[in-house]
Design a protein around this motif. Structure first.
Motif, PDB file in Angstrom:
ATOM      1  N   PHE A   1       0.836  -1.205   0.000  1.00  0.00           N
ATOM      2  CA  PHE A   1       0.000   0.000   0.000  1.00  0.00           C
ATOM      3  C   PHE A   1       0.876   1.263   0.000  1.00  0.00           C
ATOM      4  N   ILE A   2       1.902   1.278   0.853  1.00  0.00           N
ATOM      5  CA  ILE A   2       2.774   2.457   0.934  1.00  0.00           C
ATOM      6  C   ILE A   2       3.519   2.651  -0.387  1.00  0.00           C
ATOM      7  N   TYR A   3       4.052   1.551  -0.953  1.00  0.00           N
ATOM      8  CA  TYR A   3       4.816   1.642  -2.212  1.00  0.00           C
ATOM      9  C   TYR A   3       3.935   2.181  -3.335  1.00  0.00           C
ATOM     10  N   ASN A   4       2.735   1.630  -3.445  1.00  0.00           N
ATOM     11  CA  ASN A   4       1.821   2.063  -4.509  1.00  0.00           C
ATOM     12  C   ASN A   4       1.370   3.512  -4.314  1.00  0.00           C
ATOM     13  N   THR A   5       1.189   3.902  -3.049  1.00  0.00           N
ATOM     14  CA  THR A   5       0.795   5.289  -2.768  1.00  0.00           C
ATOM     15  C   THR A   5       1.864   6.271  -3.245  1.00  0.00           C
ATOM     16  N   LEU A   6       3.116   5.905  -3.002  1.00  0.00           N
ATOM     17  CA  LEU A   6       4.230   6.804  -3.330  1.00  0.00           C
ATOM     18  C   LEU A   6       4.596   6.773  -4.815  1.00  0.00           C
ATOM     19  N   GLU A   7       4.242   5.710  -5.505  1.00  0.00           N
ATOM     20  CA  GLU A   7       4.676   5.553  -6.900  1.00  0.00           C
ATOM     21  C   GLU A   7       4.204   6.731  -7.758  1.00  0.00           C
TER      22      GLU A   7
END
Length: 915
Positions: free
Chosen positions: A77-83
């Motif tokens: 979730f964090i990775y996708n949010t920041l992408e």
């Protein structure tokens, strides 16, 4: 597609991922088109115990994360949010790399995001702030920051800060943004793109210049204004100034202190009276001394009849200008023009600045220049010390500021010159504020003396003026630097002469150049000989740098006066030879050698003036040798000092000022002004004394622990260990503000190293600040004032040259009684000086100085109504020495010393300071 900024903050179990620290909270605020579109707050189980210090700091406890997801559960979730976002953080390297390591640990791909750092951006765009910590910025900019060290709250505050930074950058003049954009290649991460975007927006918008900004020769500058004063109020006859003062103070909600009002009336009457006797006022701490002299001065000073106020340090001068003058102007029913006078070397030289080659700047210089270009759009004074990073750019100082001998600018910069403007403003001002060092250096050449009918002097912290004046009038010769410059110039000169001799049009031998070469070699050899002689005094010295007293026997045995006279003669010969070459040999017109020869002549002139003092017979002078090693290269500076300058001080003050007020909380020693009068050269003075408005017997406690070793029996490491143990036992548990005073910088450093670890492990909310380790004095002062709990370690000026208003200090720790370090050359000279008079330097000089500093140190406490203060003295000489009775006279009336063990002291302090 709209850009999305992800403003991120992490809370972790510690600062090192490699040592096993992990994330406990992820906070993120997403920005699009200048608005917050989403906020994320995730508590994370770190898979390890949260240390107590982190629990106290963040408020996140082990039980709070017990049921929380692990990082591997939320990493997608964090990775996708920041992408696809631009990653922004306050100190971005920590958050970005900690997060990247966390992704790597769970098998996620590395982050490949553009990143921006708000710490660096804020330093560039707001260059005069005293602190760039997020909490301090939140207070300054009124950011929404509900809970410090909460990742979500920190991220939200950083997002608001980022928007403010964008707005500031977008509204800068185009010429400023052009320079920022060029230099931003040296910024960290992708901060260069921040400035590129603002530059492109400005180019497209072509907005008019901001109000009061103009562009001159490629620099955007702020217009400079001089207020027109209203003198009608000062022309009215005032019969009772105390009533005027009371009315003004009541209207502005200020506490009415009877002694303060009485002091105002005394000063008003003194300025009005026709008297040849100057006035000495001893005013107790807490009386409101600064306002007491500013208010009557404001009513009596005019541009034609000025009042010059001098205080002991640059920081106190800035405090008067920034704080007291701001309050005074709000109180007054008329406009008042006030100027601040500082040394020329603090003022930016626009011609030098405009001529800088930006491509040649280093990374550090480029970042500082970015902040300076922004600052030029805000400053009226051009005073470099306004910049928060001023202490960090010594290497740029000479490239940017005036040298002491340089005249105001002419030509295309004449109308914009800060130095000329400051002088003009001073000429048209009624009140002028300066510091003792500036006044001491410039008492003979202040331009304002030529543009007014009279000047009255208010010498604040007057007890310090004689020593500062003495320091300002030391004469020195940098022997090693002179020798190296002569050697270097000799090489250039030989190459230049040989090139001329080989030239088809040149003379076979240019006698003027040959004579100059010979004179330089002769002088250089004499410098080398003097160095060898002086090095004999260093036989027993250790360390990279230090100072040595050159007693009369050493000088006689080594023929020092004879050497100085010979050097003086050789300098004259070298100077004459150089002048002949400049006039006859065409040296002046050579683009390389001409400036070098002229610079050499200027150097020799300066050395010759100072060297005269070394060969003259003067009563009460002494010599000091300063030495320093740098990569096996020894540098020697010889210095001559005068012990007693009281007659000269008195003569200068009498000649320059119509009347003078001497002010301090410590003019009296042994209940007499005799010591001060001797130092200042005054025979007869009017005297006035104003006591503390507070009952100190009820508000102040002084303690001396019995269960510690005598501080004088310990070395620095042992003393530091004992001091830190006492701090842990008594001071840190109070969770307040403490000032710890030292007489040794070595001991201060040792305590700082130990105390910061003790505080961070047991009392994480307490900030530990130390002179020489925590930034400039102004920055330290502001951080200490704004902190909830802080300990400030200081020496020298912190005994008496710093003002903490509004009771910033609750606890004062005196590590040793404030005697000057015994190894100082001045002390050795004073011993000889007083011994020749049949007296003892200890009782004539060292003890009175220590008594004054002790009283000044205690005066840091109980500065306002309803406040209390505690002194903890760790030196039992205060009660056990043969001079303790004289020391105890300096304590406030009715305040005794409680001698007890540390446990009893801790309990009593807690009860006494209970809110």
């Amino acid at each position: 597609m709209k850009k999305t900024y992800a403003i991120v903050d992490l809370e972790t179990t510690g600062s090192s991922f490699k040592r096993g620290d992990r994330i406990i909270q992820f906070g993120c605020t997403l920005l699009q088109a200048g608005k917050i579109v989403q906020e994320i707050n995730i508590t994370i189980n770190p898979g390890r115990k949260i240390p107590d210090v982190i629990e106290k700091l963040t408020g996140i406890r082990n039980k709070d994360v017990k049921e929380a997801p692990y990082f591997e559960d939320v990493c997608d979730f964090i990775y996708n949010t920041l992408e696809g976002c631009i990653f922004v953080a306050h100190n971005v390297h920590f958050d970005y790399h900690f997060l990247e390591n966390s992704f790597h640990e769970v098998g996620m791909p590395p982050l490949s995001l553009r990143a921006m750092d708000t710490v660096e951006l804020t330093k560039i765009l707001y260059p005069t702030l005293s602190s760039y910590r997020l909490g301090d910025l939140s207070n300054h900019f009124l950011l929404t920051h509900d809970s410090a060290h909460d990742a979500a709250s920190d991220a939200h505050a950083t997002a608001e800060l980022f928007l403010q930074l964008k707005e500031k950058a977008n509204n800068l003049p185009l010429v400023t943004l052009e320079k920022l954009n060029f230099l931003s290649a040296h910024c960290q991460v992708d901060n260069d793109s921040f400035f590129y975007e603002s530059y492109e927006i400005a180019k497209e918008m072509r907005s008019p210049l901001p109000q009061k900004i103009y562009v001159k020769n490629g620099l955007a500058l702020k217009e400079k204004d001089i207020l027109l004063e209203q003198t009608a109020y000062r022309e009215k006859e005032i019969t009772d100034f105390s009533e005027v003062a009371k009315s003004l103070m009541e209207n502005h909600g200020l506490e009415i202190r009877s002694d303060q009002i009485e002091m105002m009336q005394s000063l008003f009457d003194f300025h009005q009276a026709e008297t040849s006797r100057n006035l000495a006022i001893e005013a107790a701490p807490g009386i409101g001394k600064t306002l007491a002299y500013l208010l009557p001065a404001a009513y009596q000073a005019t541009p034609a009849n000025k009042v010059l106020i001098s205080t002991s340090t640059l920081l106190l001068q800035e405090q008067i200008m920034d704080n007291e003058m701001t309050r005074l102007r709000k109180m007054l029913p008329f406009e008042l023009q006030v100027s601040s006078l500082k040394g020329k070397t603090n003022i930016v030289h626009l011609e030098k600045l405009a001529a800088l080659t930006l491509e040649a700047l280093t990374k550090k210089e480029s970042l500082i220049m970015m902040s300076i270009y922004v600052w030029l759009t805000e400053t009226e004074t051009g005073d470099i010390s306004e910049l928060s990073q001023a202490q960090n750019f010594d290497f740029l100082w000479e490239k940017l500021t005036f040298e002491s001998h340089e005249a105001p600018l002419k030509g295309k910069w004449a109308d914009d010159d800060f130095f000329a403007f400051n002088n003009k403003k001073a000429e048209q001002s009624s009140l002028i504020v300066t510091n003792h060092s500036f006044l001491s250096h410039h008492i003979d050449d202040l331009a304002i003396f030529d543009h007014c009918a009279s000047i009255n002097l208010i010498l604040d912290e007057a007890h310090q003026f004689p020593r500062i004046y003495q320091d300002a009038h030391k004469k020195s010769v940098a022997l090693s630097i002179l020798k190296r410059r002569l050697k270097r110039f000799g090489y250039f000169l030989r190459d230049y002469r040989e090139a001329i001799e080989k030239s088809p049009n040149g003379d076979s031998l240019d006698y003027d150049l040959f004579n100059l070469e010979f004179a330089i070699d002769q002088l250089q050899q004499e410098c080398a000989h003097s160095e060898e002689v002086l090095m004999r005094s260093l036989i027993h010295e250790v360390g990279e740098k230090g100072e040595v007293y050159l007693d009369e026997n050493f000088q006689i045995e080594n023929g020092m006066k004879k050497n100085f006279k010979k050097m003086h003669k050789y300098i004259q010969e070298t100077r004459l030879a150089a002048m002949r070459c400049l006039d006859k040999a065409g040296l002046r017109n050579d683009p390389v050698m001409g400036p070098r020869a002229k610079a050499l002549v200027d150097d020799l002139d300066a050395v010759q003036i100072n060297l005269q003092y070394f060969s003259e017979e003067r009563l009460g002078t002494y010599h000091v040798l300063h030495y320093s090693w740098n990569n096996d290269l020894l540098s020697l500076v010889i210095e001559i000092n005068q012990i007693d300058l009281s007659d000269e001080i008195h003569s200068k003050i009498k000649e320059r000022f119509s009347r003078t007020v001497y002010l301090s909380s410590t003019l009296k020693v042994d209940d007499s002004l005799d010591y001060f009068k001797n130092k200042i050269g005054e025979v007869e003075l009017q005297e006035a004394y104003f006591a503390s408005p507070y009952k100190l017997s009820e508000r102040l406690r002084i303690f001396l622990p019995t269960d510690i070793a005598a501080i004088t029996s310990l070395d620095d490491k042992q003393a530091a260990k004992q001091i830190v143990a006492t701090m842990q036992e008594i001071v840190l548990p109070q969770q307040g503000k403490a000032l710890v005073l030292f007489t040794s910088n070595r001991l201060l450093e040792e305590v700082h190293n130990q105390l910061k670890n003790a505080a961070s492990s047991g009392f994480p909310g307490t900030e530990v600040l130390a002179q020489g380790f925590s930034g400039s004095r102004r920055r330290m002062h502001n951080r200490f004032m704004s902190a909830d709990a802080a300990i400030l370690l200081g020496s020298a000026s912190y005994w008496e040259g710093i003002d903490f208003s509004d009771q910033a200090v609750e606890i004062l720790v005196i590590t040793r009684l404030p005697f000057d370090p015994p190894h100082r050359p001045e002390n050795a000279a004073l011993q000889v000086y007083h011994q020749d008079k049949g007296k003892k330097a200890f009782y004539e000089e060292f003890l009175p100085r220590a008594m004054i500093r002790l009283k000044q140190g205690i005066g840091r406490l109980v500065r306002s109504r309803n406040t209390k203060g505690v002194v903890i003295c760790l030196d039992d000489r205060l009660i056990k020495s043969n001079y303790s009775k004289r020391m105890l006279q300096m304590l406030p009336e009715g305040v005794g010393i409680k001698v007890a063990n540390q446990t009893e002291i801790n309990a009593e302090i807690q009860e006494f300071l209970k809110k």
